[in-house]
Design a protein around this motif. Structure first.
Motif, PDB file in Angstrom:
ATOM      1  N   GLN A  73       0.905  -1.370   0.026  1.00 54.03           N
ATOM      2  CA  GLN A  73       0.070   0.025  -0.094  1.00 54.03           C
ATOM      3  C   GLN A  73       0.878   1.271   0.161  1.00 54.03           C
ATOM      4  O   GLN A  73       0.683   2.147  -0.850  1.00 54.03           O
ATOM      5  N   TYR A  74       1.776   1.365   0.735  1.00 51.56           N
ATOM      6  CA  TYR A  74       2.848   2.437   1.061  1.00 51.56           C
ATOM      7  C   TYR A  74       3.516   2.681  -0.436  1.00 51.56           C
ATOM      8  O   TYR A  74       3.702   3.718  -1.030  1.00 51.56           O
ATOM      9  N   ALA A  75       4.033   1.497  -0.895  1.00 53.45           N
ATOM     10  CA  ALA A  75       4.750   1.651  -2.286  1.00 53.45           C
ATOM     11  C   ALA A  75       3.981   2.123  -3.253  1.00 53.45           C
ATOM     12  O   ALA A  75       4.438   3.156  -4.121  1.00 53.45           O
ATOM     13  N   ASN A  76       2.597   1.798  -3.417  1.00 54.67           N
ATOM     14  CA  ASN A  76       1.857   2.286  -4.340  1.00 54.67           C
ATOM     15  C   ASN A  76       1.535   3.651  -4.272  1.00 54.67           C
ATOM     16  O   ASN A  76       1.377   4.332  -5.249  1.00 54.67           O
ATOM     17  N   GLU A  77       1.401   3.974  -3.014  1.00 53.91           N
ATOM     18  CA  GLU A  77       1.113   5.587  -2.888  1.00 53.91           C
ATOM     19  C   GLU A  77       2.504   6.421  -3.065  1.00 53.91           C
ATOM     20  O   GLU A  77       2.232   7.353  -3.639  1.00 53.91           O
ATOM     21  N   MET A  78       3.720   5.735  -2.655  1.00 54.27           N
ATOM     22  CA  MET A  78       4.851   6.574  -2.862  1.00 54.27           C
ATOM     23  C   MET A  78       5.051   6.707  -4.434  1.00 54.27           C
ATOM     24  O   MET A  78       5.664   7.637  -4.852  1.00 54.27           O
ATOM     25  N   GLU A  79       4.727   5.699  -5.136  1.00 52.51           N
ATOM     26  CA  GLU A  79       5.141   5.781  -6.474  1.00 52.51           C
ATOM     27  C   GLU A  79       4.135   6.684  -7.316  1.00 52.51           C
ATOM     28  O   GLU A  79       4.624   7.732  -7.986  1.00 52.51           O
ATOM     29  N   GLY A  80       2.945   7.046  -6.833  1.00 53.06           N
ATOM     30  CA  GLY A  80       2.044   8.026  -7.062  1.00 53.06           C
ATOM     31  C   GLY A  80       2.680   9.349  -6.844  1.00 53.06           C
ATOM     32  O   GLY A  80       2.696  10.329  -7.674  1.00 53.06           O
ATOM     33  N   ASP A 128       8.765  -8.193  -1.639  1.00 53.08           N
ATOM     34  CA  ASP A 128       9.661  -7.064  -1.365  1.00 53.08           C
ATOM     35  C   ASP A 128      10.410  -6.944  -2.574  1.00 53.08           C
ATOM     36  O   ASP A 128      10.641  -5.543  -2.826  1.00 53.08           O
ATOM     37  N   LYS A 129      11.107  -7.718  -3.069  1.00 53.78           N
ATOM     38  CA  LYS A 129      11.982  -7.524  -4.167  1.00 53.78           C
ATOM     39  C   LYS A 129      11.480  -7.131  -5.377  1.00 53.78           C
ATOM     40  O   LYS A 129      11.945  -6.437  -6.216  1.00 53.78           O
ATOM     41  N   LYS A 130      10.151  -7.616  -5.659  1.00 52.66           N
ATOM     42  CA  LYS A 130       9.262  -7.015  -6.564  1.00 52.66           C
ATOM     43  C   LYS A 130       9.225  -5.515  -6.529  1.00 52.66           C
ATOM     44  O   LYS A 130       9.208  -4.829  -7.628  1.00 52.66           O
ATOM     45  N   THR A 131       8.811  -5.125  -5.294  1.00 54.67           N
ATOM     46  CA  THR A 131       8.481  -3.623  -5.094  1.00 54.67           C
ATOM     47  C   THR A 131       9.719  -2.965  -5.271  1.00 54.67           C
ATOM     48  O   THR A 131       9.471  -1.863  -6.165  1.00 54.67           O
ATOM     49  N   ARG A 132      10.824  -3.334  -4.746  1.00 55.41           N
ATOM     50  CA  ARG A 132      12.015  -2.516  -5.092  1.00 55.41           C
ATOM     51  C   ARG A 132      12.405  -2.719  -6.452  1.00 55.41           C
ATOM     52  O   ARG A 132      13.036  -1.625  -6.838  1.00 55.41           O
ATOM     53  N   GLY A 133      12.056  -3.739  -7.086  1.00 57.72           N
ATOM     54  CA  GLY A 133      12.584  -3.533  -8.833  1.00 57.72           C
ATOM     55  C   GLY A 133      11.782  -2.826  -9.441  1.00 57.72           C
ATOM     56  O   GLY A 133      12.392  -2.030 -10.333  1.00 57.72           O
ATOM     57  N   GLU A 153      22.288  -0.110 -18.247  1.00 57.00           N
ATOM     58  CA  GLU A 153      22.888  -0.900 -17.296  1.00 57.00           C
ATOM     59  C   GLU A 153      23.511   0.019 -16.269  1.00 57.00           C
ATOM     60  O   GLU A 153      23.268   0.027 -15.056  1.00 57.00           O
ATOM     61  N   GLN A 154      24.032   1.297 -16.516  1.00 55.92           N
ATOM     62  CA  GLN A 154      24.566   2.390 -15.703  1.00 55.92           C
ATOM     63  C   GLN A 154      23.477   2.991 -15.217  1.00 55.92           C
ATOM     64  O   GLN A 154      23.518   3.437 -14.078  1.00 55.92           O
ATOM     65  N   ALA A 155      22.441   3.339 -15.975  1.00 62.09           N
ATOM     66  CA  ALA A 155      21.165   3.920 -15.203  1.00 62.09           C
ATOM     67  C   ALA A 155      20.395   2.998 -14.153  1.00 62.09           C
ATOM     68  O   ALA A 155      20.317   3.419 -13.110  1.00 62.09           O
ATOM     69  N   TYR A 156      20.518   1.482 -14.191  1.00 62.65           N
ATOM     70  CA  TYR A 156      19.969   0.731 -13.295  1.00 62.65           C
ATOM     71  C   TYR A 156      20.781   0.868 -12.071  1.00 62.65           C
ATOM     72  O   TYR A 156      20.529   0.475 -10.886  1.00 62.65           O
ATOM     73  N   LEU A 157      22.458   0.831 -12.213  1.00 58.20           N
ATOM     74  CA  LEU A 157      23.358   1.007 -11.335  1.00 58.20           C
ATOM     75  C   LEU A 157      23.044   2.219 -10.395  1.00 58.20           C
ATOM     76  O   LEU A 157      23.140   2.146  -9.103  1.00 58.20           O
ATOM     77  N   VAL A 158      23.053   3.350 -10.973  1.00 57.75           N
ATOM     78  CA  VAL A 158      22.800   4.421 -10.362  1.00 57.75           C
ATOM     79  C   VAL A 158      21.563   4.558  -9.617  1.00 57.75           C
ATOM     80  O   VAL A 158      21.234   5.022  -8.515  1.00 57.75           O
ATOM     81  N   ALA A 159      20.428   3.910 -10.131  1.00 57.63           N
ATOM     82  CA  ALA A 159      19.023   3.855  -9.795  1.00 57.63           C
ATOM     83  C   ALA A 159      19.264   2.959  -8.129  1.00 57.63           C
ATOM     84  O   ALA A 159      18.754   3.195  -7.063  1.00 57.63           O
ATOM     85  N   SER A 160      19.896   1.836  -8.302  1.00 58.85           N
ATOM     86  CA  SER A 160      19.994   1.082  -7.236  1.00 58.85           C
ATOM     87  C   SER A 160      20.922   1.712  -6.023  1.00 58.85           C
ATOM     88  O   SER A 160      20.697   1.493  -5.030  1.00 58.85           O
ATOM     89  N   ILE A 161      21.867   2.317  -6.386  1.00 57.51           N
ATOM     90  CA  ILE A 161      22.706   3.107  -5.373  1.00 57.51           C
ATOM     91  C   ILE A 161      21.882   4.030  -4.679  1.00 57.51           C
ATOM     92  O   ILE A 161      21.778   4.401  -3.743  1.00 57.51           O
ATOM     93  N   THR A 162      21.017   5.023  -5.656  1.00 64.31           N
ATOM     94  CA  THR A 162      20.101   5.871  -4.879  1.00 64.31           C
ATOM     95  C   THR A 162      19.099   5.302  -4.131  1.00 64.31           C
ATOM     96  O   THR A 162      19.205   5.921  -2.965  1.00 64.31           O
ATOM     97  N   LEU A 163      18.496   4.422  -4.367  1.00 62.65           N
ATOM     98  CA  LEU A 163      17.552   3.689  -3.391  1.00 62.65           C
ATOM     99  C   LEU A 163      18.255   3.117  -2.374  1.00 62.65           C
ATOM    100  O   LEU A 163      17.553   3.286  -1.199  1.00 62.65           O
TER     101      LEU A 163
END
Length: 202
Positions: A73-80, A128-133, A153-163
């Motif tokens: 629920q929180y992930a869905n609201e946060m995505e919005g 939880d892994k699906k939500t993070r993905g 690939e670099q965009a995904y790496l930067v996204a992973s580190i940011t998260l």
């Protein structure tokens, strides 16, 4: 046949069932934020929601399932909120957008005290892994749009580190005294801005 009927009853397909689930999750969030994960029980959730313990188990087999539903629920609201924030800050600098993003996260945590409580609570790891993905994919798309020359690939790496930076901020924020939280937020704004400017501009 009987097992099929029972399975269907556990899915809140009707409006009343959906309201019941919403009430149970609201009660669970209040209980979790007040007494913590370990002290929260299914019985306490039922009592706070004004429901029978059987009604709780009709929708949630255990406390971990309740926490998993809250996280979804929180992930869905946060995505919005992320979508709205991206639209509202489209013309701003990376620094301004990063600061707005951090402010949004802090606001979300303050509005949902249970979010802090369940950060490290046990949940269904697959969900939880699906939500993070999904969050990582959204951030990667934003970064690709910001810097078209960046590889996927670099965009995904930067996204992973940011998260991961966001996750660490959440944990520090949750553990800190209220008077110390603004300083933590300021430091993370500096760190995230410096990192993203280096990766998306340089």
């Amino acid at each position: 046949m009987d097992s099929d009927i029972l399975a269907n009853r556990r899915i809140p397909q009707q409006e009343r069932g959906e309201r019941r689930v919403a009430d149970l999750l609201e009660a669970a969030a209040s209980e979790l934020s007040e007494v913590g994960y370990d002290a929260t029980t299914m019985k306490a959730i039922a009592k706070r929601a004004g429901a029978s313990i059987g009604a709780v188990y009709q929708y949630f087999p255990n406390k971990e399932a309740v926490v998993g539903a809250l996280r979804t629920q929180y992930a869905n609201e946060m995505e919005g909120r992320w979508i709205n924030l991206e639209e509202a800050t489209a013309g701003l600098s990376i620094k301004e957008r990063t600061e707005s993003f951090v402010d949004m996260m802090v606001s979300f945590m303050e509005e949902h005290p249970a979010y802090i409580t369940i950060l490290d609570a046990p949940v269904d790891s697959k969900r939880d892994k699906k939500t993070r993905g999904q969050l990582r994919e959204r951030l990667a798309r934003v970064f690709c749009a910001r810097r078209p020359a960046i590889s996927v690939e670099q965009a995904y790496l930067v996204a992973s580190i940011t998260l991961q930076m966001i996750k660490s901020m959440n944990a520090l924020y949750a553990a800190a005294r209220h008077r110390d939280r603004p300083e933590i937020v300021r430091e993370y704004k500096l760190a995230m801005t410096a990192y993203l400017e280096k990766r998306l501009i340089s």
